[in-house]
Enzyme design. Structure first.
Site, PDB file in Angstrom:
ATOM      1  N   GLU A   1       0.853  -1.196   0.000  1.00  0.00           N
ATOM      2  CA  GLU A   1       0.000   0.000   0.000  1.00  0.00           C
ATOM      3  C   GLU A   1       0.887   1.243   0.000  1.00  0.00           C
ATOM      4  O   GLU A   1       2.085   1.146   0.305  1.00  0.00           O
ATOM      5  CB  GLU A   1      -0.897  -0.011   1.247  1.00  0.00           C
ATOM      6  CG  GLU A   1      -1.795  -1.247   1.275  1.00  0.00           C
ATOM      7  CD  GLU A   1      -2.727  -1.284   2.477  1.00  0.00           C
ATOM      8  OE1 GLU A   1      -2.572  -0.441   3.397  1.00  0.00           O
ATOM      9  OE2 GLU A   1      -3.615  -2.147   2.476  1.00  0.00           O
TER      10      GLU A   1
ATOM     11  N   TRP B   1       2.225  -0.185  -6.493  1.00  0.00           N
ATOM     12  CA  TRP B   1       3.302  -1.016  -7.041  1.00  0.00           C
ATOM     13  C   TRP B   1       2.813  -2.424  -7.331  1.00  0.00           C
ATOM     14  O   TRP B   1       3.508  -3.403  -7.061  1.00  0.00           O
ATOM     15  CB  TRP B   1       4.525  -1.053  -6.099  1.00  0.00           C
ATOM     16  CG  TRP B   1       5.256   0.237  -6.096  1.00  0.00           C
ATOM     17  CD1 TRP B   1       5.406   1.076  -5.048  1.00  0.00           C
ATOM     18  CD2 TRP B   1       5.902   0.844  -7.217  1.00  0.00           C
ATOM     19  NE1 TRP B   1       6.106   2.187  -5.448  1.00  0.00           N
ATOM     20  CE2 TRP B   1       6.425   2.073  -6.771  1.00  0.00           C
ATOM     21  CE3 TRP B   1       6.081   0.486  -8.558  1.00  0.00           C
ATOM     22  CZ2 TRP B   1       7.123   2.947  -7.614  1.00  0.00           C
ATOM     23  CZ3 TRP B   1       6.776   1.341  -9.391  1.00  0.00           C
ATOM     24  CH2 TRP B   1       7.288   2.558  -8.922  1.00  0.00           C
TER      25      TRP B   1
ATOM     26  N   HIS C   1      31.511  -3.271 -21.804  1.00  0.00           N
ATOM     27  CA  HIS C   1      31.054  -2.649 -23.055  1.00  0.00           C
ATOM     28  C   HIS C   1      31.530  -1.199 -23.195  1.00  0.00           C
ATOM     29  O   HIS C   1      31.340  -0.599 -24.256  1.00  0.00           O
ATOM     30  CB  HIS C   1      29.518  -2.663 -23.133  1.00  0.00           C
ATOM     31  CG  HIS C   1      28.936  -3.994 -23.511  1.00  0.00           C
ATOM     32  ND1 HIS C   1      28.964  -5.091 -22.681  1.00  0.00           N
ATOM     33  CD2 HIS C   1      28.315  -4.410 -24.642  1.00  0.00           C
ATOM     34  CE1 HIS C   1      28.374  -6.118 -23.280  1.00  0.00           C
ATOM     35  NE2 HIS C   1      27.984  -5.734 -24.470  1.00  0.00           N
TER      36      HIS C   1
ATOM     37  N   GLU D   1       9.148  -7.874  -3.769  1.00  0.00           N
ATOM     38  CA  GLU D   1       8.922  -9.165  -3.092  1.00  0.00           C
ATOM     39  C   GLU D   1       9.837  -9.337  -1.869  1.00  0.00           C
ATOM     40  O   GLU D   1      10.337 -10.414  -1.574  1.00  0.00           O
ATOM     41  CB  GLU D   1       9.047 -10.317  -4.085  1.00  0.00           C
ATOM     42  CG  GLU D   1       8.066 -10.121  -5.238  1.00  0.00           C
ATOM     43  CD  GLU D   1       7.533 -11.383  -5.836  1.00  0.00           C
ATOM     44  OE1 GLU D   1       7.570 -12.416  -5.166  1.00  0.00           O
ATOM     45  OE2 GLU D   1       7.058 -11.307  -6.970  1.00  0.00           O
TER      46      GLU D   1
HETATM   47  N1  CAA Z   1       4.807 -18.741   5.645  1.00  0.00           N
HETATM   48  C1  CAA Z   1       3.679 -18.870   6.402  1.00  0.00           C
HETATM   49  N2  CAA Z   1       3.454 -18.102   7.502  1.00  0.00           N
HETATM   50  C2  CAA Z   1       4.389 -17.193   7.832  1.00  0.00           C
HETATM   51  C3  CAA Z   1       5.577 -17.019   7.089  1.00  0.00           C
HETATM   52  C4  CAA Z   1       5.777 -17.845   5.949  1.00  0.00           C
HETATM   53  N3  CAA Z   1       6.867 -17.720   5.200  1.00  0.00           N
HETATM   54  N4  CAA Z   1       6.304 -16.043   7.654  1.00  0.00           N
HETATM   55  C5  CAA Z   1       5.632 -15.619   8.734  1.00  0.00           C
HETATM   56  N5  CAA Z   1       4.466 -16.316   8.844  1.00  0.00           N
HETATM   57  C6  CAA Z   1       3.460 -16.196   9.895  1.00  0.00           C
HETATM   58  C7  CAA Z   1       4.119 -16.347  11.279  1.00  0.00           C
HETATM   59  O1  CAA Z   1       4.179 -17.697  11.647  1.00  0.00           O
HETATM   60  C8  CAA Z   1       3.210 -15.533  12.165  1.00  0.00           C
HETATM   61  O2  CAA Z   1       2.109 -16.332  12.497  1.00  0.00           O
HETATM   62  P1  CAA Z   1       1.331 -16.112  13.909  1.00  0.00           P
HETATM   63  O3  CAA Z   1       0.683 -14.773  13.824  1.00  0.00           O
HETATM   64  O4  CAA Z   1       0.357 -17.240  13.966  1.00  0.00           O
HETATM   65  O5  CAA Z   1       2.375 -16.180  14.989  1.00  0.00           O
HETATM   66  C9  CAA Z   1       2.714 -14.422  11.273  1.00  0.00           C
HETATM   67  O6  CAA Z   1       2.917 -14.861   9.914  1.00  0.00           O
HETATM   68  C10 CAA Z   1       3.475 -13.119  11.500  1.00  0.00           C
HETATM   69  O7  CAA Z   1       4.816 -13.387  11.212  1.00  0.00           O
HETATM   70  P2  CAA Z   1       6.026 -12.529  11.751  1.00  0.00           P
HETATM   71  O8  CAA Z   1       5.916 -12.363  13.220  1.00  0.00           O
HETATM   72  O9  CAA Z   1       7.262 -13.126  11.209  1.00  0.00           O
HETATM   73  O10 CAA Z   1       5.712 -11.103  11.084  1.00  0.00           O
HETATM   74  P3  CAA Z   1       6.613  -9.802  11.026  1.00  0.00           P
HETATM   75  O11 CAA Z   1       5.800  -8.610  11.291  1.00  0.00           O
HETATM   76  O12 CAA Z   1       7.829  -9.987  11.889  1.00  0.00           O
HETATM   77  O13 CAA Z   1       6.978  -9.703   9.485  1.00  0.00           O
HETATM   78  C11 CAA Z   1       8.346  -9.972   7.560  1.00  0.00           C
HETATM   79  C12 CAA Z   1       7.766 -10.583   8.829  1.00  0.00           C
HETATM   80  C13 CAA Z   1       9.306 -11.029   7.076  1.00  0.00           C
HETATM   81  C14 CAA Z   1       9.069  -8.670   7.775  1.00  0.00           C
HETATM   82  C15 CAA Z   1       7.189  -9.762   6.557  1.00  0.00           C
HETATM   83  O14 CAA Z   1       6.339  -8.735   6.960  1.00  0.00           O
HETATM   84  C16 CAA Z   1       7.670  -9.492   5.161  1.00  0.00           C
HETATM   85  O15 CAA Z   1       8.034 -10.414   4.446  1.00  0.00           O
HETATM   86  N6  CAA Z   1       7.649  -8.209   4.741  1.00  0.00           N
HETATM   87  C17 CAA Z   1       7.977  -7.877   3.360  1.00  0.00           C
HETATM   88  C18 CAA Z   1       6.732  -7.782   2.546  1.00  0.00           C
HETATM   89  C19 CAA Z   1       7.014  -7.987   1.101  1.00  0.00           C
HETATM   90  O16 CAA Z   1       7.818  -8.814   0.703  1.00  0.00           O
HETATM   91  N7  CAA Z   1       6.286  -7.246   0.267  1.00  0.00           N
HETATM   92  C20 CAA Z   1       6.423  -7.429  -1.136  1.00  0.00           C
HETATM   93  C21 CAA Z   1       5.153  -7.067  -1.783  1.00  0.00           C
HETATM   94  S1  CAA Z   1       4.657  -8.084  -3.056  1.00  0.00           S
HETATM   95  C22 CAA Z   1       5.321  -7.467  -4.455  1.00  0.00           C
HETATM   96  O17 CAA Z   1       6.386  -6.918  -4.491  1.00  0.00           O
HETATM   97  C23 CAA Z   1       4.358  -7.761  -5.554  1.00  0.00           C
HETATM   98  C24 CAA Z   1       4.577  -7.335  -6.902  1.00  0.00           C
HETATM   99  O18 CAA Z   1       3.598  -7.009  -7.567  1.00  0.00           O
HETATM  100  C25 CAA Z   1       5.908  -7.492  -7.536  1.00  0.00           C
END
Ligand code: CAA
Length: 384
Positions: free
Chosen positions: A127, A156, A338, A363
């Protein structure tokens, strides 16, 4: 441990690379210049099955394993990262997520159409005010009888303007924090929403990146993906699959940088011999080869775990982080080799360099991958 590709994987390697050289690479510069979405390429990819590689045949895909999926993705990334991005979102963020979390009806309705390219999908998580801290997303979903009313802005969003199906995350119970986040499939024809294409991008100019504008969008409960409150986990699982695809595509970019550099350095002369005969140029190429092969092996290791159906978050983040970083270095070395020609789009390396930059952002940024890897290594959550 077996480092050999199977007979089927070798055939897919040949098919994908020949297709990429014949149908994707030749038009890449013009599409980039014109910022033209690659509809023509997608139309040719669909009949071969490349829009649904890892999706089982019963749902309209090719049913290939995850190493083959990486091989196809790398080949396409070698030719044009805008096409590869379109495909990564279609397959890895949308199709695989529906396959994993969808009801039988959702799978039967959407997967065959996505695999045929009749429907393009997008993934609406980010967002305007929420990127890395995805638990805090602000879009809301309010229950209204058998429907949900969605409000919010997404930005995005790759494929956002061209998609007929949006996988969108919104909070159904903000008091519960990320445990309120819920995933919805939005059929754009039945639940219209607006989109606004973003222009002026550094790279991936022929891919579509858009804002999604959700103003009281009515979505039937039958289009909810997974249980209410499971949306964040679904998003993270989707990113485990999307990051794998980005990593494979980045290896393809690095390979393209090597191929272009070798072709140029063996024909361009300086100081009375081909520049490839100069040790400092060979060093640049050798670094690119070593890092690219290491990245490819990291991708295949993550793919091996995915084939076994076991957790691969750590290995996927390692592959995505490393492949994204080395692709940028390889493309930079390629421009160096290049010389001045590398600074213009007469050669593909300036586009490769521009396109490679986003691997370290989308991502999950490089820093987010480090956070995930660091958590696995230490058992300590640096976010708190
Ligand atoms: N698979 C399944 N569940 C998962 C998981 C995974 N890989 N990773 C975390 N979870 C679950 C956890 O088990 C946890 O579950 P509970 O609530 O039951 O305990 C819950 O999710 C919360 O997890 P965290 O405590 O680890 O969450 P966090 O706030 O610490 O965040 C983070 C973790 C890794 C920073 C995550 O927020 C993240 O990956 N952020 C980046 C977001 C991102 O990649 N955005 C890209 C957008 S998409 C894009 O770019 C699309 C496009 O069009 C190109």
């Amino acid at each position: 441990m077996d480092f050999d590709l199977s007979q089927e994987q070798q055939e897919i390697h040949k098919l994908a690379n020949e297709f990429a050289d014949r149908e994707i690479a030749p038009g890449a510069r013009e599409r980039d210049r014109a910022e033209r979405f690659p509809w023509d390429v997608l139309k040719k990819m669909a009949p071969i099955g490349f829009l649904g590689g890892p999706i089982p045949e019963e749902y309209g895909g090719m049913g290939v394993d995850f190493i083959s999926h990486a091989i196809i993705t790398e080949a396409i990334g070698r030719a044009d990262s805008s096409v590869r991005t379109t495909l990564s979102v279609q397959i890895s963020l949308v199709e695989i997520t529906i396959l994993k979390f969808g009801t039988e009806e959702q799978k039967r309705t959407w997967l065959p159409r996505l695999c045929k390219g009749e429907v393009i999908g997008c993934f609406g998580l980010t967002e305007p005010a929420v990127g890395s801290d995805a638990t805090r997303l602000q879009a809301t979903a309010k229950r209204d009888g058998n429907d949900w009313i969605l409000n919010g802005r997404k930005t995005w969003i790759s494929n956002g303007s061209v998609a007929k199906l949006a996988l969108v995350f919104a909070n159904a119970d903000p008091a519960k924090g990320h445990k309120g986040i819920t995933a919805f499939l939005i059929d754009r024809e039945k639940s219209p929403y607006r989109s606004q294409a973003l222009h002026g991008k550094l790279g991936l100019r022929s891919s579509d990146s858009s804002e999604l504008i959700l103003d009281n969008v009515r979505v039937p409960d039958a289009m909810r993906l997974g249980p209410v409150g499971d949306g964040f986990k679904i998003a993270m699982a989707a990113l485990d699959s999307g990051r794998y695809s980005v990593a494979a595509g980045a290896v393809g970019q690095a390979q393209a940088a090597i191929d272009a550099s070798v072709a140029y350095a063996t024909q361009r002369h300086a100081f009375g011999k081909p520049i490839a005969a100069h040790q400092l140029v060979q060093e640049l190429i050798a670094d690119m080869v070593v890092e690219t092969e290491a990245a490819r092996l990291l991708v295949y290791r993550a793919g091996h775990l995915k084939n076994k159906g076991v957790a691969s978050t750590r290995e996927t983040s390692i592959a995505k982080l490393y492949a994204g970083e080395i692709a940028q270095r390889a493309c930079d070395n390629a421009i160096q080799i290049h010389g001045g020609y590398g600074f213009s789009d007469e050669f593909p390396v300036e586009r490769l360099w521009r396109d490679a930059r986003v691997n370290r952002l989308y991502e999950g940024t490089t820093q987010i991958q480090k956070l995930i890897i660091g958590r696995f290594a230490t058992g300590i959550d640096a976010i708190g």
